[in-house]
Design a protein around this motif. Structure first.
Motif, PDB file in Angstrom:
ATOM      1  N   GLY A 250      24.406  37.592  24.492  1.00 15.43           N
ATOM      2  CA  GLY A 250      22.982  37.834  24.722  1.00 15.43           C
ATOM      3  C   GLY A 250      22.177  36.592  25.019  1.00 15.43           C
ATOM      4  O   GLY A 250      22.007  36.192  26.164  1.00 15.43           O
ATOM      5  N   GLU A 251      21.705  35.932  23.964  1.00 15.76           N
ATOM      6  CA  GLU A 251      20.775  34.823  24.148  1.00 15.76           C
ATOM      7  C   GLU A 251      21.491  33.503  24.415  1.00 15.76           C
ATOM      8  O   GLU A 251      22.590  33.251  23.913  1.00 15.76           O
ATOM      9  CB  GLU A 251      19.890  34.675  22.901  1.00 15.76           C
ATOM     10  CG  GLU A 251      18.946  35.837  22.673  1.00 15.76           C
ATOM     11  CD  GLU A 251      18.003  35.590  21.499  1.00 15.76           C
ATOM     12  OE1 GLU A 251      17.856  34.421  21.089  1.00 15.76           O
ATOM     13  OE2 GLU A 251      17.431  36.565  20.999  1.00 15.76           O
ATOM     14  N   ILE A 252      20.819  32.655  25.210  1.00 14.91           N
ATOM     15  CA  ILE A 252      21.286  31.284  25.395  1.00 14.91           C
ATOM     16  C   ILE A 252      20.880  30.499  24.150  1.00 14.91           C
ATOM     17  O   ILE A 252      19.692  30.418  23.820  1.00 14.91           O
ATOM     18  CB  ILE A 252      20.673  30.651  26.653  1.00 14.91           C
ATOM     19  CG1 ILE A 252      21.106  31.438  27.896  1.00 14.91           C
ATOM     20  CG2 ILE A 252      21.072  29.189  26.778  1.00 14.91           C
ATOM     21  CD1 ILE A 252      20.435  30.988  29.178  1.00 14.91           C
ATOM     22  N   PRO A 253      21.845  29.917  23.420  1.00 15.94           N
ATOM     23  CA  PRO A 253      21.508  29.251  22.155  1.00 15.94           C
ATOM     24  C   PRO A 253      20.762  27.933  22.360  1.00 15.94           C
ATOM     25  O   PRO A 253      20.923  27.269  23.391  1.00 15.94           O
ATOM     26  CB  PRO A 253      22.877  29.007  21.509  1.00 15.94           C
ATOM     27  CG  PRO A 253      23.823  28.938  22.647  1.00 15.94           C
ATOM     28  CD  PRO A 253      23.295  29.878  23.704  1.00 15.94           C
ATOM     29  N   ARG A 254      19.945  27.584  21.381  1.00 15.79           N
ATOM     30  CA  ARG A 254      19.279  26.285  21.355  1.00 15.79           C
ATOM     31  C   ARG A 254      20.032  25.405  20.366  1.00 15.79           C
ATOM     32  O   ARG A 254      19.963  25.612  19.158  1.00 15.79           O
ATOM     33  CB  ARG A 254      17.817  26.431  20.947  1.00 15.79           C
ATOM     34  CG  ARG A 254      16.996  27.261  21.930  1.00 15.79           C
ATOM     35  CD  ARG A 254      15.546  27.374  21.504  1.00 15.79           C
ATOM     36  NE  ARG A 254      14.759  28.136  22.471  1.00 15.79           N
ATOM     37  CZ  ARG A 254      13.454  28.363  22.362  1.00 15.79           C
ATOM     38  NH1 ARG A 254      12.798  27.903  21.293  1.00 15.79           N
ATOM     39  NH2 ARG A 254      12.820  29.054  23.283  1.00 15.79           N
ATOM     40  N   ILE A 255      20.744  24.430  20.899  1.00 14.23           N
ATOM     41  CA  ILE A 255      21.636  23.611  20.083  1.00 14.23           C
ATOM     42  C   ILE A 255      20.915  22.358  19.593  1.00 14.23           C
ATOM     43  O   ILE A 255      20.332  21.626  20.404  1.00 14.23           O
ATOM     44  CB  ILE A 255      22.886  23.203  20.892  1.00 14.23           C
ATOM     45  CG1 ILE A 255      23.680  24.438  21.315  1.00 14.23           C
ATOM     46  CG2 ILE A 255      23.757  22.235  20.097  1.00 14.23           C
ATOM     47  CD1 ILE A 255      24.276  25.211  20.175  1.00 14.23           C
ATOM     48  N   PRO A 256      20.930  22.078  18.287  1.00 17.79           N
ATOM     49  CA  PRO A 256      20.383  20.805  17.791  1.00 17.79           C
ATOM     50  C   PRO A 256      21.253  19.646  18.285  1.00 17.79           C
ATOM     51  O   PRO A 256      22.413  19.524  17.890  1.00 17.79           O
ATOM     52  CB  PRO A 256      20.475  20.946  16.265  1.00 17.79           C
ATOM     53  CG  PRO A 256      20.707  22.400  16.001  1.00 17.79           C
ATOM     54  CD  PRO A 256      21.425  22.925  17.192  1.00 17.79           C
ATOM     55  N   LEU A 257      20.709  18.812  19.154  1.00 15.32           N
ATOM     56  CA  LEU A 257      21.524  17.767  19.771  1.00 15.32           C
ATOM     57  C   LEU A 257      21.940  16.675  18.795  1.00 15.32           C
ATOM     58  O   LEU A 257      22.830  15.882  19.109  1.00 15.32           O
ATOM     59  CB  LEU A 257      20.770  17.153  20.952  1.00 15.32           C
ATOM     60  CG  LEU A 257      20.673  18.049  22.197  1.00 15.32           C
ATOM     61  CD1 LEU A 257      19.919  17.345  23.314  1.00 15.32           C
ATOM     62  CD2 LEU A 257      22.057  18.452  22.685  1.00 15.32           C
ATOM     63  N   ASN A 258      21.323  16.655  17.607  1.00 15.20           N
ATOM     64  CA  ASN A 258      21.792  15.677  16.622  1.00 15.20           C
ATOM     65  C   ASN A 258      23.238  15.970  16.197  1.00 15.20           C
ATOM     66  O   ASN A 258      23.950  15.067  15.746  1.00 15.20           O
ATOM     67  CB  ASN A 258      20.877  15.671  15.399  1.00 15.20           C
ATOM     68  CG  ASN A 258      20.912  16.973  14.626  1.00 15.20           C
ATOM     69  OD1 ASN A 258      20.707  18.054  15.196  1.00 15.20           O
ATOM     70  ND2 ASN A 258      21.171  16.896  13.335  1.00 15.20           N
ATOM     71  N   LEU A 259      23.695  17.229  16.377  1.00 18.39           N
ATOM     72  CA  LEU A 259      25.079  17.560  16.043  1.00 18.39           C
ATOM     73  C   LEU A 259      26.048  16.821  16.964  1.00 18.39           C
ATOM     74  O   LEU A 259      27.101  16.356  16.523  1.00 18.39           O
ATOM     75  CB  LEU A 259      25.310  19.069  16.144  1.00 18.39           C
ATOM     76  CG  LEU A 259      24.599  19.939  15.109  1.00 18.39           C
ATOM     77  CD1 LEU A 259      24.877  21.415  15.368  1.00 18.39           C
ATOM     78  CD2 LEU A 259      25.028  19.562  13.693  1.00 18.39           C
ATOM     79  N   ALA A 260      25.688  16.722  18.251  1.00 16.76           N
ATOM     80  CA  ALA A 260      26.538  15.972  19.182  1.00 16.76           C
ATOM     81  C   ALA A 260      26.594  14.497  18.789  1.00 16.76           C
ATOM     82  O   ALA A 260      27.646  13.852  18.882  1.00 16.76           O
ATOM     83  CB  ALA A 260      26.007  16.118  20.609  1.00 16.76           C
ATOM     84  N   LEU A 261      25.468  13.977  18.326  1.00 17.83           N
ATOM     85  CA  LEU A 261      25.421  12.574  17.871  1.00 17.83           C
ATOM     86  C   LEU A 261      26.297  12.383  16.637  1.00 17.83           C
ATOM     87  O   LEU A 261      27.144  11.483  16.578  1.00 17.83           O
ATOM     88  CB  LEU A 261      23.967  12.189  17.587  1.00 17.83           C
ATOM     89  CG  LEU A 261      23.664  10.755  17.156  1.00 17.83           C
ATOM     90  CD1 LEU A 261      22.236  10.395  17.558  1.00 17.83           C
ATOM     91  CD2 LEU A 261      23.801  10.574  15.639  1.00 17.83           C
ATOM     92  N   LEU A 262      26.122  13.237  15.642  1.00 20.74           N
ATOM     93  CA  LEU A 262      26.843  13.084  14.377  1.00 20.74           C
ATOM     94  C   LEU A 262      28.346  13.298  14.531  1.00 20.74           C
ATOM     95  O   LEU A 262      29.147  12.659  13.847  1.00 20.74           O
ATOM     96  CB  LEU A 262      26.285  14.076  13.346  1.00 20.74           C
ATOM     97  CG  LEU A 262      24.833  13.843  12.905  1.00 20.74           C
ATOM     98  CD1 LEU A 262      24.353  15.016  12.059  1.00 20.74           C
ATOM     99  CD2 LEU A 262      24.712  12.541  12.129  1.00 20.74           C
ATOM    100  N   LYS A 263      28.726  14.207  15.430  1.00 16.22           N
ATOM    101  CA  LYS A 263      30.134  14.545  15.608  1.00 16.22           C
ATOM    102  C   LYS A 263      30.817  13.669  16.659  1.00 16.22           C
ATOM    103  O   LYS A 263      32.043  13.731  16.811  1.00 16.22           O
ATOM    104  CB  LYS A 263      30.278  16.017  16.025  1.00 16.22           C
ATOM    105  CG  LYS A 263      29.716  17.010  15.011  1.00 16.22           C
ATOM    106  CD  LYS A 263      30.641  17.187  13.836  1.00 16.22           C
ATOM    107  CE  LYS A 263      30.176  18.339  12.956  1.00 16.22           C
ATOM    108  NZ  LYS A 263      31.151  18.625  11.872  1.00 16.22           N
TER     109      LYS A 263
END
Length: 333
Positions: A250-263
């Motif tokens: 259904g919806e296009i998710p809004r991803i917290p980009l800090n997760l890409a930084l932390l991971k």
């Protein structure tokens, strides 16, 4: 000839199966008498005007199929009348005959049926490109596949196991979990069909992480998006690759980009349609390699239903309601 026609961007019920003029080959085109065409999730979106592009009206949905060449236009050098071929068309495959450019056509191995050839291009082409070129798959990887029982999801599972990777399959029901286990999934998470609130998302993330043998996934393959995307991303391994395939839930998710930084991870877009136009030679190599894997039994595409093409409207409704497991093939009866 007969064709399934979309005359306006509206509900799937508005599609009609009716007579249309036979196509004639233009310069560089071939006419294919279609024997089989495959159903894909974008077929549900494109007739409603919800896909990335809108074909000129009226048009027939359907983006892949297989059949026999019945006529060739000028300057066609690689094909002749009688050749067994598969094709990609963007749209127009849900009909009895189609005109396509020779660059969109691939000769079929003699050992592969029309149904199998029609069913492998988009799902397996997408998943092979995603895992190999975008995900850098190796046998040491651990992979989480969301929507794992659908067309592209099951193809991704099949390919990943062919490369001896460990796979955890995410599905919405026990029935779909059984299919994935039988297809080689090492473990399964059932997340249901309800929209998840923040507590539900945290619980799902915990379930994903519990199933990982490495404490996080090297590759996450996501064709569904919505409320399932962030819980999955939170379980990615250091320098993992999160493959964005689509948003079937259904919806296009809004991803917290800090997760890409932390991971330290990469969020990687996978749009197979654009890939085929930007890198056509690599795509042909991929399709040929998929054919080789099928021929030696390393992968085994799952065709769950074969339906007469005149009933394509009902099949499109089923895929829109996420009631399809594996691939559905439409045939001319």
């Amino acid at each position: 000839m007969k064709a399934l026609l979309c005359k306006e961007f509206a509900a799937v019920d508005n599609l009609t199966w009716e007579d249309v003029p036979d196509p004639s080959p233009q310069d560089g085109e071939v006419i294919i008498e279609i024997k089989a065409a495959a159903l894909n999730f974008p077929d549900n979106l494109i007739v409603q005007g919800l896909y990335q592009f809108k074909p000129p009206l009226p048009f027939s949905p359907g983006s892949e199929g297989a059949g026999t060449i019945s006529a060739v236009g000028k300057n066609v050098t690689d094909y002749k009348v009688g050749d067994r071929v598969s094709f990609m068309s963007g749209w127009g495959a849900f009909c009895e005959k189609i005109a396509v450019n020779q660059k969109q056509v691939i000769k079929m191995p003699d050992t592969i049926t029309f149904e199998l050839a029609a069913a492998t291009q988009m799902a397996y082409g997408t998943s092979y490109h995603a895992l190999i070129q975008r995900g850098n798959l190796t046998e040491n990887n651990e992979i989480l596949i969301l929507g794992a029982s659908g067309g592209v999801g099951l193809a991704a599972l099949d390919i990943a196991k062919a490369f001896n990777a460990r796979v955890v399959a995410g599905v919405s029901s026990e029935e779909k979990a059984v299919v994935c286990r039988n297809y080689g999934a090492d473990d399964v998470v059932i997340y249901g069909t309800e929209k998840l609130d923040k507590e539900g998302q945290k619980a799902l993330s915990d379930q994903f992480k519990e199933k990982s043998k490495k404490g996080g996934y090297d590759i996450i393959y996501d064709p569904i998006g919505d409320c399932y995307a962030e819980p999955a991303l939170r379980t990615i391994n250091w320098k993992g690759r999160y493959l964005v395939i689509g948003f079937a839930a259904g919806e296009i998710p809004r991803i917290p980009l800090n997760l890409a930084l932390l991971k330290g991870c990469a969020i990687v877009g996978v749009f197979w349609g654009s890939f085929t136009s930007h890198e056509p030679q690599q795509n042909v190599k991929n399709i040929i390699e998929i054919g080789k894997l099928i021929a030696i039994g390393k992968i085994n595409p799952f065709i769950s239903k074969s339906i007469p093409m005149k009933s394509a409207k009902d099949a499109i409704k089923m895929i829109g309601e996420r009631k399809i497991v594996g691939k559905v093939v439409l045939f001319i009866d």
